[in-house]
Design a protein around this motif. Structure first.
Motif, PDB file in Angstrom:
ATOM      1  N   MET A   1       0.855  -1.184   0.000  1.00  0.00           N
ATOM      2  CA  MET A   1       0.000   0.000   0.000  1.00  0.00           C
ATOM      3  C   MET A   1       0.895   1.240   0.000  1.00  0.00           C
ATOM      4  O   MET A   1       2.123   1.141   0.039  1.00  0.00           O
ATOM      5  N   THR A   2       0.278   2.409  -0.029  1.00  0.00           N
ATOM      6  CA  THR A   2       1.012   3.674  -0.018  1.00  0.00           C
ATOM      7  C   THR A   2       0.806   4.371   1.318  1.00  0.00           C
ATOM      8  O   THR A   2      -0.318   4.774   1.643  1.00  0.00           O
ATOM      9  N   PRO A   3       1.860   4.510   2.130  1.00  0.00           N
ATOM     10  CA  PRO A   3       1.714   5.199   3.417  1.00  0.00           C
ATOM     11  C   PRO A   3       1.311   6.664   3.217  1.00  0.00           C
ATOM     12  O   PRO A   3       1.859   7.347   2.343  1.00  0.00           O
ATOM     13  N   VAL A   4       0.372   7.130   4.023  1.00  0.00           N
ATOM     14  CA  VAL A   4      -0.071   8.521   3.971  1.00  0.00           C
ATOM     15  C   VAL A   4       0.341   9.255   5.242  1.00  0.00           C
ATOM     16  O   VAL A   4       1.140  10.191   5.195  1.00  0.00           O
ATOM     17  N   ALA A   5      -0.189   8.824   6.390  1.00  0.00           N
ATOM     18  CA  ALA A   5       0.119   9.534   7.632  1.00  0.00           C
ATOM     19  C   ALA A   5      -0.138   8.666   8.854  1.00  0.00           C
ATOM     20  O   ALA A   5      -1.096   7.899   8.890  1.00  0.00           O
ATOM     21  N   MET A   6       0.734   8.789   9.849  1.00  0.00           N
ATOM     22  CA  MET A   6       0.450   8.258  11.182  1.00  0.00           C
ATOM     23  C   MET A   6      -0.418   9.289  11.895  1.00  0.00           C
ATOM     24  O   MET A   6      -0.015  10.446  12.040  1.00  0.00           O
ATOM     25  N   MET A   7      -1.591   8.881  12.334  1.00  0.00           N
ATOM     26  CA  MET A   7      -2.489   9.808  13.014  1.00  0.00           C
ATOM     27  C   MET A   7      -2.259   9.843  14.515  1.00  0.00           C
ATOM     28  O   MET A   7      -2.501  10.868  15.167  1.00  0.00           O
ATOM     29  N   ALA A   8      -1.816   8.716  15.079  1.00  0.00           N
ATOM     30  CA  ALA A   8      -1.571   8.639  16.524  1.00  0.00           C
ATOM     31  C   ALA A   8      -0.992   7.266  16.835  1.00  0.00           C
ATOM     32  O   ALA A   8      -0.984   6.366  15.986  1.00  0.00           O
ATOM     33  N   LEU A   9      -0.507   7.132  18.047  1.00  0.00           N
ATOM     34  CA  LEU A   9      -0.154   5.823  18.589  1.00  0.00           C
ATOM     35  C   LEU A   9      -1.125   5.542  19.729  1.00  0.00           C
ATOM     36  O   LEU A   9      -1.422   6.436  20.528  1.00  0.00           O
ATOM     37  N   ASP A  10      -1.624   4.320  19.774  1.00  0.00           N
ATOM     38  CA  ASP A  10      -2.644   3.973  20.759  1.00  0.00           C
ATOM     39  C   ASP A  10      -2.028   3.169  21.897  1.00  0.00           C
ATOM     40  O   ASP A  10      -1.152   2.331  21.689  1.00  0.00           O
ATOM     41  N   GLN A  11      -2.507   3.436  23.092  1.00  0.00           N
ATOM     42  CA  GLN A  11      -2.020   2.758  24.285  1.00  0.00           C
ATOM     43  C   GLN A  11      -2.823   1.475  24.528  1.00  0.00           C
ATOM     44  O   GLN A  11      -3.896   1.273  23.961  1.00  0.00           O
ATOM     45  N   PHE A  12      -2.308   0.649  25.412  1.00  0.00           N
ATOM     46  CA  PHE A  12      -3.052  -0.502  25.921  1.00  0.00           C
ATOM     47  C   PHE A  12      -3.071  -0.421  27.441  1.00  0.00           C
ATOM     48  O   PHE A  12      -2.060  -0.094  28.070  1.00  0.00           O
ATOM     49  N   VAL A  13      -4.220  -0.724  28.002  1.00  0.00           N
ATOM     50  CA  VAL A  13      -4.404  -0.685  29.463  1.00  0.00           C
ATOM     51  C   VAL A  13      -4.836  -2.065  29.933  1.00  0.00           C
ATOM     52  O   VAL A  13      -5.616  -2.747  29.265  1.00  0.00           O
ATOM     53  N   LEU A  14      -4.306  -2.488  31.070  1.00  0.00           N
ATOM     54  CA  LEU A  14      -4.766  -3.712  31.732  1.00  0.00           C
ATOM     55  C   LEU A  14      -5.994  -3.357  32.554  1.00  0.00           C
ATOM     56  O   LEU A  14      -5.921  -2.516  33.459  1.00  0.00           O
TER      57      LEU A  14
END
Length: 333
Positions: free
Chosen positions: A116-129
């Motif tokens: 695919m063609t990369p466009v943009a990273m919008m965010a990084l998402d966290q993980f919670v226990l």
């Protein structure tokens, strides 16, 4: 003098031709844009895609409409293969999560993010226990101690999909703490939160946005975040806690961390001006108050990348996922 007049006339004709020729104008979509979501309804990717679509519509950021479509089959392979097969079609975009890396590794499906063609990273998402607020375990350490005392497989950990990021984190958590959970996969993060509220599972590793409503309602408890530092958002979500008040898992003796991509890609073979068009739209999305509230409510890491920086990040994180998947025994043979 005649030569100057002829030159002036030639320039005038050229300018007039450019002004009426749409080929010289910046590219923009000529029909509705399909926004593929390679995950089920209610999860983090689904919520973000529909938030982006809603912001674009509300603020008239595009002349054409954006139509979200869930293609979740095969742990997202359905959506990614649809993009791969749409070579040169600029009227399709896709939101990605870590199944961008894990699905091909776990299933052997013939797909790679480079298709695919990369466009943009919008965010990084966290993980919670997370655990159920009715349970007596008020800290991550108390929860892990109880899981150990109960014995291997007695505690049920819920997550989205098999051999995907949620299960990768579960395996890493087991190795770091000496516990052993029974992992139960569900179709989406929203379903996982509902199952935890109903006490059908004992814990989950959901993203913040996937469980914030249940946390706010006092049904779930946020035990720790799988990151090196606390989430920066200090506005209270519950009567007593903000996202910042949730300790890192390392702080409470659970040495595991993991963040997940929330990025946008286009089909292969599109032009740079078509990519630039969507980068421009997404930058406008990020400037809106609706987006800023969404980022705060979901406790996102707001890193934004485009171009070579984004490509370099993708290559590095692909290698990281190969390592994690090998350690977990999840690579397709």
């Amino acid at each position: 003098m005649k030569q100057q007049n002829r030159l002036f006339l030639a320039i005038s004709v050229a300018v007039a031709t450019i002004s009426i020729n749409p080929a010289w104008a910046a590219w923009e979509p000529t029909k509705p844009v399909e926004f593929i979501i390679p995950a089920g309804p209610g999860g983090g990717a689904d919520q973000m895609a529909r938030m982006i679509q809603g912001i674009i519509t509300k603020n008239n950021l595009m002349k054409q409409s954006v139509i979200p479509v869930n293609k979740a089959a095969g742990a997202g392979a359905e959506g990614f293969l649809a993009m791969k097969e749409a070579k040169g079609d600029p009227h399709k975009i896709v939101i990605t999560l870590s199944n961008l890396f894990t699905t091909p590794l776990a299933t052997g499906v013939p797909f790679n993010w480079r298709d695919m063609t990369p466009v943009a990273m919008m965010a990084l998402d966290q993980f919670v226990l997370w655990d159920n607020a009715e349970k007596p375990y008020k800290t991550a350490k108390e929860f892990i101690d109880a899981a150990k005392a109960a014995g291997p497989g007695k505690f049920k950990m819920g997550g989205t999909g098999s051999k995907q990021e949620d299960q990768i984190i579960t395996v890493a958590l087991e190795k770091a703490t000496g516990t052993k959970f029974t992992y139960i996969p569900f179709k989406g993060g929203g379903d996982v939160a509902v199952q935890l509220v109903g006490n059908h599972i004992d814990s989950s590793v959901n993203n913040p946005i996937e469980a914030v409503a249940q946390w706010r309602a006092g049904k779930l408890r946020a035990l720790c975040v799988f990151d090196e530092k606390r989430m920066p958002y200090k506005e209270k979500i519950t009567p007593t806690q903000s996202w910042y008040d949730v300790p890192t898992c390392k702080e409470v003796g659970v040495p595991t961390d993991y963040v997940m991509l929330r990025g946008i890609f286009m089909s292969p073979g599109v032009s740079q001006d078509q990519v630039d068009y969507f980068i421009g739209v997404l930058k406008k999305v990020r400037e809106t108050p609706e987006w800023k509230k969404f980022m705060a409510d979901g406790a996102f890491n707001q890193t934004f990348m485009t171009g070579q920086e984004y490509v370099n990040w993708l290559g590095k994180n692909e290698a990281l996922h190969v390592k994690l998947m090998k350690e977990a025994g999840f690579i397709a043979q």
